[in-house]
Scaffold this motif. Sequence first.
Motif, PDB file in Angstrom:
ATOM      1  N   GLY A  73      54.550 -20.321  18.571  1.00 40.60           N
ATOM      2  CA  GLY A  73      55.138 -20.558  17.204  1.00 40.60           C
ATOM      3  C   GLY A  73      56.676 -20.167  17.501  1.00 40.60           C
ATOM      4  N   LEU A  74      56.843 -18.823  17.930  1.00 41.95           N
ATOM      5  CA  LEU A  74      58.184 -18.579  18.463  1.00 41.95           C
ATOM      6  C   LEU A  74      58.929 -19.513  19.167  1.00 41.95           C
ATOM      7  CD1 LEU A  74      57.731 -14.697  18.915  1.00 41.95           C
ATOM      8  CD2 LEU A  74      58.934 -15.640  17.016  1.00 41.95           C
ATOM      9  N   ALA A  75      58.051 -20.095  20.293  1.00 46.50           N
ATOM     10  CA  ALA A  75      58.912 -21.063  20.887  1.00 46.50           C
ATOM     11  C   ALA A  75      59.476 -22.236  20.218  1.00 46.50           C
ATOM     12  CB  ALA A  75      57.955 -21.678  22.351  1.00 46.50           C
ATOM     13  N   ILE A  76      58.492 -22.861  19.309  1.00 54.11           N
ATOM     14  CA  ILE A  76      58.918 -23.846  18.394  1.00 54.11           C
ATOM     15  C   ILE A  76      60.003 -23.716  17.724  1.00 54.11           C
ATOM     16  CG2 ILE A  76      57.999 -25.483  16.831  1.00 54.11           C
ATOM     17  CD1 ILE A  76      55.358 -25.343  18.039  1.00 54.11           C
ATOM     18  N   LEU A  77      59.896 -22.214  17.266  1.00 53.73           N
ATOM     19  CA  LEU A  77      61.060 -21.977  16.077  1.00 53.73           C
ATOM     20  C   LEU A  77      62.397 -21.887  16.953  1.00 53.73           C
ATOM     21  CD1 LEU A  77      62.136 -20.662  13.541  1.00 53.73           C
ATOM     22  CD2 LEU A  77      61.409 -18.520  14.510  1.00 53.73           C
ATOM     23  N   PHE A  78      62.547 -21.178  18.018  1.00 54.71           N
ATOM     24  CA  PHE A  78      63.528 -21.010  19.051  1.00 54.71           C
ATOM     25  C   PHE A  78      64.047 -22.354  19.771  1.00 54.71           C
ATOM     26  CE2 PHE A  78      62.694 -16.596  18.423  1.00 54.71           C
ATOM     27  CZ  PHE A  78      63.789 -16.066  17.792  1.00 54.71           C
TER      28      PHE A  78
END
Length: 274
Positions: A73-78
């Motif tokens: 999820g963080l990877a998709i966000l960043f």
Amino acid sequence: MPALLILAIFRFLPMLEAFYLSFTDYDLISPPRWVGLQNFIDLTQDPLFLKSVQVSLIYVSCSVIPVIPLSLGLAILFNRALLARNFLRSAIFMPVVMPAVVMAVVWTFMYQQDGVMNTILGWVGIDPVPWLRSSSTALWSVIMIGIWRAVPYYMVIFLAGLQAIPRDYYDAAKIDGAGSWATFRYITLPLLKPTMLLVVVMNVIVAMKVFAVPMIMTGGGPGDATRVLPLFIYQTAFEFFDMGKASAMSVVMFAILMAFAFIQVRLFTRKEEQ
């Protein structure tokens, strides 16, 4: 050649030595005495060993499962255009570069009776929690630290996997009218399978080898609540002076990790073939 020589001396030779010592009775003072499979037989009847295996499996399962969706999820966000994206990436990555000893000491103070964690709970009217002094909360406190440290590291790996996906696939899906969920399900996830396999296998291996945090924060206590297998191996070898039994435990842990890695590779390979 120099790199291979260093690996052979400091990694492969100790592994072979540990495998040999697992079949011996060795107290670090007297010469090793060959006992065959007796150490492995004793392990099956040792409640402390079985308890440490149980604690390690709980730690691995409860720390690995949340890390996958959180880091993805963080990877998709960043992976999107965000204000101060590089600064936020660096800030979130800080737990990874922090030494494990420093991290354990800082979190120990945070878990104190009047520490940060209980202060935050007091703001919402919750009584202080004996984070590291109760057998019902100590392991979960250590698991929380493992998740906190692992998520940024695997976020970077997922981010590299996301950026390796050609933009043409997303452009074609957009032209076909695919929504965000359909794009994620039918493009992102399938193309992230190799990265997912890498993250799962690495995460399990790292979680199974956790040592510094429970060693410094709890010493395996209270009781045996946080005595993970690597910590018990260390205590058996250098506190109980039973290097043969500790080596047998190391062989068992190695076999568990190899079996899990093989199963994961087979599952991912079979899914790709289908």
